[in-house]
Enzyme design. Structure first.
Site, PDB file in Angstrom:
ATOM      1  CG  HIS A   1      -2.003   0.921   1.306  1.00  0.00           C
ATOM      2  ND1 HIS A   1      -1.837   2.281   1.289  1.00  0.00           N
ATOM      3  CD2 HIS A   1      -3.342   0.721   1.412  1.00  0.00           C
ATOM      4  CE1 HIS A   1      -3.004   2.878   1.383  1.00  0.00           C
ATOM      5  NE2 HIS A   1      -3.931   1.966   1.441  1.00  0.00           N
TER       6      HIS A   1
ATOM      7  CD  GLU B   1      -3.254   1.287  -2.043  1.00  0.00           C
ATOM      8  OE1 GLU B   1      -3.783   2.404  -1.972  1.00  0.00           O
ATOM      9  OE2 GLU B   1      -3.812   0.251  -1.649  1.00  0.00           O
TER      10      GLU B   1
HETATM   11  O1  TA6 Z   1      -6.162   1.499  -0.538  1.00  0.00           O
HETATM   12  C1  TA6 Z   1      -7.098   2.543  -0.397  1.00  0.00           C
HETATM   13  C2  TA6 Z   1      -7.816   2.388   0.930  1.00  0.00           C
HETATM   14  O2  TA6 Z   1      -8.489   1.148   0.992  1.00  0.00           O
HETATM   15  C3  TA6 Z   1      -8.757   3.569   1.124  1.00  0.00           C
HETATM   16  O3  TA6 Z   1     -10.107   3.173   0.994  1.00  0.00           O
HETATM   17  C4  TA6 Z   1      -8.421   4.079   2.525  1.00  0.00           C
HETATM   18  O4  TA6 Z   1      -9.192   3.408   3.509  1.00  0.00           O
HETATM   19  C5  TA6 Z   1      -6.932   3.722   2.606  1.00  0.00           C
HETATM   20  O5  TA6 Z   1      -6.864   2.417   2.025  1.00  0.00           O
HETATM   21  C6  TA6 Z   1      -6.311   3.831   3.977  1.00  0.00           C
HETATM   22  O6  TA6 Z   1      -6.713   2.751   4.757  1.00  0.00           O
HETATM   23  P1  TA6 Z   1      -6.125   2.660   6.275  1.00  0.00           P
HETATM   24  O7  TA6 Z   1      -6.754   1.429   6.853  1.00  0.00           O
HETATM   25  O8  TA6 Z   1      -4.627   2.557   6.178  1.00  0.00           O
HETATM   26  O9  TA6 Z   1      -6.544   3.952   6.946  1.00  0.00           O
END
Ligand code: TA6
Length: 298
Positions: free
Chosen positions: A168, A272
């Site tokens: 991510h 990601e």
């Molecule tokens: O990858 C994008 C995502 O799924 C968004 O929807 C947002 O929730 C982001 O990840 C951050 O997630 P986190 O759990 O690290 O706050």
């Protein structure tokens, strides 16, 4: 038993790696070579920073990132594993799985010919009340002018498993309104902001508002063009059928509370590499799956 700072210092003795402990007790490897500077926390095997010498940082790390036990670090490269996003059936389970807040074990560090630094960490004890399978996962990272990451999952259980995952990665950009993401043209994506509707990407991805998309059946390389920094970040991946593109924009940036200033969203974009949604991996008993990605500037 978690490794102590002293145990880690022995492990890195013959390398240009220093061990640091955050004020809340996270153990962090600090790397500084002629090629790059970088840092990686043992918790979550979390690459936090990477900056090739003479370049602006490539990864974005929130100034308000909580370096605390059990809390995901905002920025760098959180490992979403063994599920991406919300758990398929259990709303009380942490989004993006438990690997990113677990205590990983440092396996080895070494200085490679050419000056790269290789770090290997693993998460052996994967059986929890949220995941009943024996599926050890190993990450190998090579820090140089290129950043190479391999995430390997082995299914040692006697049942096939459904694995979704992503690196991510938060990238540092000068102004997200002036970048574009290329390599996703004509790809189908799931738009998480519009009831998970399926759409088709037309051309490059631009950012004029919140974006939260899972590009599916997409295995090609991706490029972030940052015209203000006059550079492009190349994302070359293998073993990945999905790319997720996310920027929270102003309201969500303020609401999340750990991204720093209200306008911090202007300086970051997540691209990601993983396997999510339709691209969840079925890993048979005894099987191994590898997700790998490399980042470089041009
Ligand atoms: O990858 C994008 C995502 O799924 C968004 O929807 C947002 O929730 C982001 O990840 C951050 O997630 P986190 O759990 O690290 O706050």
């Amino acid at each position: 038993m978690p490794q102590t700072k002293q145990m880690l210092q022995q492990c890195v003795a013959d390398t240009p790696i220093q061990i640091r402990e955050s004020e809340h007790g996270l153990l962090i490897l600090d790397i500084n070579t002629e090629l790059c500077s970088a840092s990686m926390a043992l918790q979550g095997a979390h690459v936090m920073t990477w900056q090739p010498k003479g370049e602006a940082p490539v990864l974005w790390l929130s100034p308000d990132a909580k370096l605390e036990k059990g809390k995901s670090i905002r920025g760098g490269i959180p490992i979403c594993w063994p599920w991406f996003g919300e758990h398929a059936t259990e709303s009380t389970f942490a989004a993006h799985g438990f690997a990113r807040t677990a205590d990983w074990e440092l396996v080895s560090t070494s200085e490679l010919a050419g000056g790269g630094i290789e770090v290997v960490m693993r998460l052996l004890d994967t059986q929890t009340e949220q995941w009943k399978y024996d599926t050890p996962v190993v990450i190998k990272v090579i820090f140089g002018r290129t950043l190479n990451i391999e995430l390997t999952t082995t299914n040692q259980s006697n049942a096939s498993i459904q694995l979704s995952e992503a690196l991510h990665t938060y990238f540092n950009v000068q102004d997200v309104r002036q970048i574009k993401v290329q390599g996703l043209d004509s790809c189908e994506y799931v738009d998480k902001l519009e009831a998970y509707q399926r759409k088709t990407q037309q051309g490059a991805v631009f950012f004029k508002q919140e974006v939260d998309r899972i590009y599916i059946n997409q295995s090609s390389n991706v490029v972030i063009q940052d015209k203000v920094l006059n550079r492009s970040i190349h994302i070359n991946k293998q073993g990945s059928q999905s790319s997720i593109v996310w920027n929270p924009w102003l309201d969500k940036c303020k609401a999340m509370g750990d991204l720093g200033a209200d306008d911090a969203y202007l300086n970051m974009v997540c691209v990601e590499s993983g396997n999510a949604a339709d691209n969840t991996v079925t890993l048979e008993a005894g099987g191994t799956h590898r997700l790998s990605v490399s980042y470089h500037l041009a």
